[in-house]
Scaffold this motif. Structure first.
Motif, mmCIF file in Angstrom:
data_model
loop_
_atom_site.group_PDB
_atom_site.id
_atom_site.type_symbol
_atom_site.label_atom_id
_atom_site.label_comp_id
_atom_site.label_asym_id
_atom_site.label_seq_id
_atom_site.Cartn_x
_atom_site.Cartn_y
_atom_site.Cartn_z
ATOM 1 N N PRO A 180 0.785 -1.237 0.000
ATOM 2 C CA PRO A 180 0.000 0.000 0.000
ATOM 3 C C PRO A 180 0.811 1.277 0.000
ATOM 4 C CG PRO A 180 -0.963 -1.585 1.510
ATOM 5 C CD PRO A 180 0.345 -2.171 1.057
ATOM 6 N N SER A 181 1.839 1.345 0.824
ATOM 7 C CA SER A 181 2.617 2.568 0.915
ATOM 8 C C SER A 181 3.334 2.880 -0.386
ATOM 9 C CB SER A 181 3.636 2.460 2.052
ATOM 10 O OG SER A 181 4.513 3.555 2.012
ATOM 11 N N ASN A 182 4.069 1.910 -0.877
ATOM 12 C CA ASN A 182 4.891 2.173 -2.051
ATOM 13 C C ASN A 182 4.117 2.202 -3.354
ATOM 14 O OD1 ASN A 182 7.613 2.473 -0.936
ATOM 15 N ND2 ASN A 182 7.230 0.431 -0.155
ATOM 16 N N GLU A 183 3.007 1.494 -3.418
ATOM 17 C CA GLU A 183 2.181 1.588 -4.633
ATOM 18 C C GLU A 183 1.633 2.996 -4.783
ATOM 19 O OE1 GLU A 183 -0.428 -1.548 -6.545
ATOM 20 O OE2 GLU A 183 -1.929 -0.385 -5.418
ATOM 21 N N GLY A 184 1.180 3.574 -3.665
ATOM 22 C CA GLY A 184 0.689 4.942 -3.724
ATOM 23 C C GLY A 184 1.762 5.913 -4.165
ATOM 24 N N ARG A 185 2.951 5.743 -3.625
ATOM 25 C CA ARG A 185 4.072 6.602 -4.015
ATOM 26 C C ARG A 185 4.366 6.447 -5.508
ATOM 27 N NH1 ARG A 185 8.961 5.252 0.008
ATOM 28 N NH2 ARG A 185 9.899 7.070 -1.003
ATOM 29 N N ALA A 186 4.344 5.195 -5.962
ATOM 30 C CA ALA A 186 4.661 4.915 -7.365
ATOM 31 C C ALA A 186 3.636 5.542 -8.301
ATOM 32 C CB ALA A 186 4.729 3.407 -7.585
ATOM 33 N N LEU A 187 2.370 5.400 -7.965
ATOM 34 C CA LEU A 187 1.323 5.958 -8.817
ATOM 35 C C LEU A 187 1.400 7.483 -8.849
ATOM 36 C CD1 LEU A 187 -1.651 3.648 -7.816
ATOM 37 C CD2 LEU A 187 -0.331 3.576 -9.945
ATOM 38 N N LYS A 188 1.691 8.080 -7.706
ATOM 39 C CA LYS A 188 1.826 9.539 -7.683
ATOM 40 C C LYS A 188 3.011 9.988 -8.519
ATOM 41 C CE LYS A 188 1.970 13.561 -4.664
ATOM 42 N NZ LYS A 188 3.013 14.255 -5.445
ATOM 43 N N LEU A 189 4.114 9.251 -8.435
ATOM 44 C CA LEU A 189 5.287 9.598 -9.234
ATOM 45 C C LEU A 189 4.956 9.536 -10.722
ATOM 46 C CD1 LEU A 189 8.311 10.273 -9.381
ATOM 47 C CD2 LEU A 189 8.786 7.815 -9.250
ATOM 48 N N LEU A 190 4.255 8.495 -11.133
ATOM 49 C CA LEU A 190 3.857 8.377 -12.544
ATOM 50 C C LEU A 190 2.919 9.515 -12.935
ATOM 51 C CD1 LEU A 190 3.247 4.519 -12.737
ATOM 52 C CD2 LEU A 190 5.177 5.785 -13.734
ATOM 53 N N ALA A 191 2.001 9.855 -12.029
ATOM 54 C CA ALA A 191 1.068 10.946 -12.319
ATOM 55 C C ALA A 191 1.786 12.288 -12.396
ATOM 56 C CB ALA A 191 -0.024 10.988 -11.251
ATOM 57 N N ASP A 192 2.760 12.492 -11.509
ATOM 58 C CA ASP A 192 3.510 13.754 -11.514
ATOM 59 C C ASP A 192 4.246 13.975 -12.822
ATOM 60 O OD1 ASP A 192 2.677 14.342 -8.957
ATOM 61 O OD2 ASP A 192 4.534 13.695 -7.977
ATOM 62 N N HIS A 193 4.548 12.887 -13.513
ATOM 63 C CA HIS A 193 5.280 13.003 -14.778
ATOM 64 C C HIS A 193 4.392 12.735 -15.991
ATOM 65 C CE1 HIS A 193 9.334 13.632 -13.154
ATOM 66 N NE2 HIS A 193 8.879 12.958 -12.119
ATOM 67 N N GLY A 194 3.083 12.788 -15.780
ATOM 68 C CA GLY A 194 2.150 12.738 -16.892
ATOM 69 C C GLY A 194 1.920 11.384 -17.514
ATOM 70 N N ILE A 216 0.206 8.846 -16.133
ATOM 71 C CA ILE A 216 -1.186 8.528 -15.848
ATOM 72 C C ILE A 216 -1.829 9.744 -15.196
ATOM 73 C CG2 ILE A 216 -0.728 6.053 -15.545
ATOM 74 C CD1 ILE A 216 -0.869 6.543 -12.493
ATOM 75 N N THR A 217 -3.138 9.685 -15.015
ATOM 76 C CA THR A 217 -3.848 10.738 -14.293
ATOM 77 C C THR A 217 -4.598 10.101 -13.134
ATOM 78 O OG1 THR A 217 -4.171 12.043 -16.304
ATOM 79 C CG2 THR A 217 -5.592 12.548 -14.441
ATOM 80 N N LEU A 218 -4.469 10.695 -11.950
ATOM 81 C CA LEU A 218 -5.186 10.214 -10.779
ATOM 82 C C LEU A 218 -6.465 11.026 -10.569
ATOM 83 C CD1 LEU A 218 -2.209 9.796 -8.259
ATOM 84 C CD2 LEU A 218 -3.373 7.990 -9.552
ATOM 85 N N LYS A 219 -7.381 10.455 -9.826
ATOM 86 C CA LYS A 219 -8.610 11.168 -9.503
ATOM 87 C C LYS A 219 -8.275 12.427 -8.704
ATOM 88 C CE LYS A 219 -11.366 6.920 -9.283
ATOM 89 N NZ LYS A 219 -12.133 6.003 -8.392
ATOM 90 N N PRO A 220 -9.074 13.473 -8.821
ATOM 91 C CA PRO A 220 -8.805 14.724 -8.093
ATOM 92 C C PRO A 220 -8.665 14.486 -6.590
ATOM 93 C CG PRO A 220 -10.557 15.047 -9.707
ATOM 94 C CD PRO A 220 -10.280 13.571 -9.673
ATOM 95 N N GLY A 221 -7.675 15.132 -6.004
ATOM 96 C CA GLY A 221 -7.486 15.050 -4.571
ATOM 97 C C GLY A 221 -6.715 13.841 -4.091
ATOM 98 N N VAL A 222 -6.368 12.946 -4.995
ATOM 99 C CA VAL A 222 -5.639 11.737 -4.608
ATOM 100 C C VAL A 222 -4.141 12.006 -4.695
ATOM 101 C CG1 VAL A 222 -5.150 9.334 -5.168
ATOM 102 C CG2 VAL A 222 -7.474 10.215 -5.366
ATOM 103 N N GLY A 223 -3.417 11.609 -3.656
ATOM 104 C CA GLY A 223 -1.977 11.826 -3.641
ATOM 105 C C GLY A 223 -1.215 10.542 -3.467
#
Length: 286
Positions: A150-164, A166-173
């Motif tokens: 859980p911890s690192n998957e969230g970090r990974a998805l945010k990193l991918l989103a920060d670099h365009g 993927i896109t995450l739902k609004p407010g998700v970090g």
């Protein structure tokens, strides 16, 4: 935390994850003792994982503490639960090994009252590839693996989103889950155990890998990563922590100042030139 967090990310540091999903990096056993003293002239006893936390604390002890009028003792532990327990019961005065998501989970599950004081470092996750040279080359049809805890998957998805990517739902970090991906843009995301992301890098177009696992795979974050987590305002910064109510101990304040000093910044940057550990200074959020 190297998520071993210890980010070795692989957590520190997180929620009991290794600092690949743990809190930090693999340490060595030492029996706790001392600490819990209110005397401002008594040695400040700090529990830590050996690398990089104990390494940094011993640098402070040997090079900076005496001049600053601080008596410092470092207790190293090969366990991610004991440092918080001995801090909470007063056997030691503070600890340095974890990040906020790990601490929040620990306090909730164990009834402890540990609070963060000062951020010091982060062991960043990075995006790596054997097939592409830029993260912008990830497109529809590309495959990307991420850690499944859980911890690192969230970090990974945010990193991918920060670099365009993927896109995450609004407010998700950084607490994101796969169900929080609003638009994968055709990229196929595969979940793997954090320890498997590096060995299986060749099986995908790219992988998000914890710092310690990247180093173990002979990858240099500063050179080989297509993208790295930023240190600024990163919720996975590893910090100095104390039992609630001890934040104003003058010895704690002095150590917090030393851990954020130019000398420690230079020490971290010189010792960890591969980018596996980077300074992340500033007050920690409670």
């Amino acid at each position: 935390m190297r998520n071993t967090v210890k980010i070795t990310v692989a957590v520190a540091a997180a929620s009991a994850v290794v600092l690949g999903a743990s809190a930090c990096s693999a340490p060595s056993d030492v029996t706790a003792g001392g600490g819990g003293k209110s005397d401002k002239d008594a040695p400040l006893v700090v529990a830590a994982s050996p690398t990089p936390h104990g390494v940094i604390l011993n640098f402070v002890k040997n090079e900076l503490a005496a001049k600053a009028g601080l008596k410092l003792e470092v207790k190293e532990f090969n366990d991610y639960k004991i440092p918080n327990k001995v801090t909470d019961d007063g056997q030691v005065d503070a600890n340095f090994f974890q990040h906020k998501p790990f601490l929040d989970t620990f306090n909730k599950e164990n009834g402890t009252h540990i609070v963060p004081v000062q951020n010091v470092l982060i062991e960043p996750l990075g995006v790596y590839s054997k097939k592409i040279g830029k993260i912008s080359e990830l497109k529809a049809g590309s495959t990307v693996s991420v850690p499944n805890d859980p911890s690192n998957e969230g970090r990974a998805l945010k990193l991918l989103a920060d670099h365009g990517v993927i896109t995450l739902k609004p407010g998700v970090g950084s607490g994101a889950k796969l169900t929080d991906v609003k638009d994968a843009k055709g990229v196929k995301i595969t979940e793997l155990e954090a320890a498997q992301t590096a060995p299986r890098l060749a099986d995908v177009d790219a992988a998000v890998i914890n710092g310690n696992f990247a180093i173990g795979a002979k990858l240099k974050p500063s050179e080989d990563a297509l993208a790295l987590e930023k240190a600024e305002n990163n919720p996975y910064a590893n910090f100095l922590a104390v039992k609630k109510g001890n934040e104003d101990d003058p010895r704690i304040k002095k150590l917090a100042e030393l851990l954020n000093s130019p000398e420690v910044k230079k020490f971290i940057e010189d010792k960890y030139q591969d980018g596996s550990v980077i300074p992340a200074f500033g007050p920690a959020k409670g």
